[in-house]
Motif scaffolding. Sequence first.
Motif, PDB file in Angstrom:
ATOM      1  N   PHE A   1       0.841  -1.198   0.000  1.00  0.00           N
ATOM      2  CA  PHE A   1       0.000   0.000   0.000  1.00  0.00           C
ATOM      3  C   PHE A   1       0.880   1.254   0.000  1.00  0.00           C
ATOM      4  O   PHE A   1       0.984   1.986   0.995  1.00  0.00           O
ATOM      5  N   HIS A   2       1.563   1.451  -1.129  1.00  0.00           N
ATOM      6  CA  HIS A   2       2.419   2.633  -1.280  1.00  0.00           C
ATOM      7  C   HIS A   2       2.642   2.865  -2.769  1.00  0.00           C
ATOM      8  O   HIS A   2       2.387   1.982  -3.592  1.00  0.00           O
TER       9      HIS A   2
ATOM     10  N   GLY B   1       4.864   0.279  10.638  1.00  0.00           N
ATOM     11  CA  GLY B   1       3.671   0.691   9.887  1.00  0.00           C
ATOM     12  C   GLY B   1       3.496  -0.234   8.697  1.00  0.00           C
ATOM     13  O   GLY B   1       3.376   0.197   7.556  1.00  0.00           O
TER      14      GLY B   1
ATOM     15  N   ASP C   1       1.966  -2.229  13.366  1.00  0.00           N
ATOM     16  CA  ASP C   1       1.085  -1.227  12.771  1.00  0.00           C
ATOM     17  C   ASP C   1       0.067  -0.803  13.828  1.00  0.00           C
ATOM     18  O   ASP C   1      -0.288  -1.566  14.725  1.00  0.00           O
ATOM     19  N   LEU C   2      -0.398   0.441  13.653  1.00  0.00           N
ATOM     20  CA  LEU C   2      -1.376   1.028  14.566  1.00  0.00           C
ATOM     21  C   LEU C   2      -2.780   0.458  14.351  1.00  0.00           C
ATOM     22  O   LEU C   2      -3.582   0.405  15.268  1.00  0.00           O
ATOM     23  N   THR C   3      -3.076   0.065  13.128  1.00  0.00           N
ATOM     24  CA  THR C   3      -4.444  -0.299  12.755  1.00  0.00           C
ATOM     25  C   THR C   3      -4.681  -1.794  13.000  1.00  0.00           C
ATOM     26  O   THR C   3      -4.124  -2.650  12.300  1.00  0.00           O
TER      27      THR C   3
ATOM     28  N   TYR D   1      -5.656  -4.186  10.189  1.00  0.00           N
ATOM     29  CA  TYR D   1      -4.550  -4.486   9.263  1.00  0.00           C
ATOM     30  C   TYR D   1      -3.623  -5.550   9.857  1.00  0.00           C
ATOM     31  O   TYR D   1      -3.174  -6.457   9.155  1.00  0.00           O
TER      32      TYR D   1
ATOM     33  N   ALA E   1       4.419   3.451  16.156  1.00  0.00           N
ATOM     34  CA  ALA E   1       5.801   3.732  15.754  1.00  0.00           C
ATOM     35  C   ALA E   1       6.494   4.623  16.772  1.00  0.00           C
ATOM     36  O   ALA E   1       7.720   4.665  16.832  1.00  0.00           O
TER      37      ALA E   1
ATOM     38  N   GLU F   1       7.644   2.239   5.000  1.00  0.00           N
ATOM     39  CA  GLU F   1       7.136   2.808   3.744  1.00  0.00           C
ATOM     40  C   GLU F   1       5.805   3.516   3.999  1.00  0.00           C
ATOM     41  O   GLU F   1       4.839   2.904   4.469  1.00  0.00           O
ATOM     42  N   HIS F   2       5.792   4.814   3.700  1.00  0.00           N
ATOM     43  CA  HIS F   2       4.550   5.592   3.690  1.00  0.00           C
ATOM     44  C   HIS F   2       3.810   5.596   5.022  1.00  0.00           C
ATOM     45  O   HIS F   2       2.601   5.360   5.069  1.00  0.00           O
TER      46      HIS F   2
HETATM   47  C1  LIG Z   1      -0.221   3.928   3.534  1.00  0.00           C
HETATM   48  S1  LIG Z   1      -0.181   2.640   4.705  1.00  0.00           S
HETATM   49  C2  LIG Z   1       1.366   1.827   4.321  1.00  0.00           C
HETATM   50  C3  LIG Z   1       1.390   0.395   4.824  1.00  0.00           C
HETATM   51  C4  LIG Z   1       2.656  -0.373   4.490  1.00  0.00           C
HETATM   52  N1  LIG Z   1       3.830   0.266   5.013  1.00  0.00           N
HETATM   53  C5  LIG Z   1       2.772  -0.539   3.010  1.00  0.00           C
HETATM   54  O1  LIG Z   1       3.619   0.148   2.423  1.00  0.00           O
HETATM   55  O2  LIG Z   1       2.037  -1.358   2.440  1.00  0.00           O
HETATM   56  C6  LIG Z   1       0.230   3.512   6.206  1.00  0.00           C
HETATM   57  C7  LIG Z   1       0.227   2.612   7.425  1.00  0.00           C
HETATM   58  O3  LIG Z   1       0.855   3.305   8.513  1.00  0.00           O
HETATM   59  C8  LIG Z   1       0.175   2.940   9.691  1.00  0.00           C
HETATM   60  N2  LIG Z   1       0.458   3.966  10.703  1.00  0.00           N
HETATM   61  C9  LIG Z   1       0.163   5.284  10.653  1.00  0.00           C
HETATM   62  N3  LIG Z   1       0.594   5.890  11.776  1.00  0.00           N
HETATM   63  C10 LIG Z   1       1.200   4.950  12.522  1.00  0.00           C
HETATM   64  C11 LIG Z   1       1.846   4.952  13.791  1.00  0.00           C
HETATM   65  N4  LIG Z   1       1.938   6.055  14.543  1.00  0.00           N
HETATM   66  N5  LIG Z   1       2.348   3.788  14.253  1.00  0.00           N
HETATM   67  C12 LIG Z   1       2.249   2.639  13.537  1.00  0.00           C
HETATM   68  N6  LIG Z   1       1.638   2.580  12.336  1.00  0.00           N
HETATM   69  C13 LIG Z   1       1.115   3.717  11.839  1.00  0.00           C
HETATM   70  C14 LIG Z   1      -1.273   2.870   9.272  1.00  0.00           C
HETATM   71  O4  LIG Z   1      -2.053   2.142  10.173  1.00  0.00           O
HETATM   72  C15 LIG Z   1      -1.153   2.216   7.901  1.00  0.00           C
HETATM   73  O5  LIG Z   1      -1.233   0.831   7.983  1.00  0.00           O
END
Ligand SMILES: C[S@@+](CC[C@H](N)C(=O)[O-])C[C@H]1O[C@@H](n2cnc3c(N)ncnc32)[C@H](O)[C@@H]1O
Length: 285
Positions: free
Chosen positions: A50-51, A77, A99-101, A104, A128, A144-145
């Motif tokens: 997801f990037h 993440g 990951d926070l979610t 996921y 994170a 990533e992202h």
């Molecule tokens: C755009 S997605 C990218 C997911 C994965 N890194 C990828 O590239 O497929 C962003 C992810 O960051 C996670 N996220 C955002 N803020 C975060 C935090 N403070 N701690 C951990 N995960 C976080 C979200 O839950 C989400 O799953």
Amino acid sequence: MNKSTNGVANSVAAHYAGSNLLAAVRQALQASGKDCNALAPADLAPVDEFHVRGREATLELAARAAPKTGEQVLDVGCGLGGSARHLAYVHGCNVYAVDLTESYVAAAHTLAQWVGLAGKVHFQCASALALPYATGSFDLVWTEHVQMNIADKRGFYGELLRVLKPGGRLAFHDVFRGTTGAPHYPVPWASHAGISHLIAPAAVQELLLHLGAQILEWEDRSEAALAWFRRVIERQHQSGPPPLGVHILMGESAARKSENMMQSLDGRSIAVVQAVIQKPRSPFR
Ligand SMILES: C[S@@+](CC[C@H](N)C(=O)[O-])C[C@H]1O[C@@H](n2cnc3c(N)ncnc32)[C@H](O)[C@@H]1O
């Protein structure tokens, strides 16, 4: 986490959270002609990366970071865990991923079971900004992202560097602020500006140097990102989205989010960077 940090984290997780994700992925796999009982990790790549530039970008970042068999790796993440599974499956790393979610993390765990990688990647729900690992645990931290959702950049990069071993690498592929103002919303990481925290690439470099890290590689990949969005959107205009894709994660506004990414890259209000950073071998400040 204090009350207000918790509230922000909840808003971010709510932005991503989806229901029946696995059912939707299974249905899309079947519609793509895949046998759900004989899946390879790469079969999931259209949805679990997801990037920007999906699997292609992960391969590029892995070539820069050079993960080695048996290395301890943390994906921060991780989303649905595509990159984490790739690092375990292709590079033989011992991978942890947070990951926070919650939805996921649960899906990432089940997807690992689907492709025979359960036990090879350890998924956990965590922020994170408060990684549940001891200082100096990892050879490679990968992200990533994710940082676009995090206002506290010093806390984020400081925490990533903390869990690295001395001499360990931080590899990232990220979206940063461009030179011409705010992007068009919604974008994949934020439906509105309230949960989007873009920082200029130069400010990140300055912060990393201030934290004592060394920049080994740094490349602006905005042009490649723009070309990729143009191709994807062109294809979608011709034949609609393929059954399996990250539109499953982005919901009803998926097409709008992709168009906004293309326009924001074209107008230089965002930039995409891949980088590899090294934690110093001497004691970390
Ligand atoms: C755009 S997605 C990218 C997911 C994965 N890194 C990828 O590239 O497929 C962003 C992810 O960051 C996670 N996220 C955002 N803020 C975060 C935090 N403070 N701690 C951990 N995960 C976080 C979200 O839950 C989400 O799953």
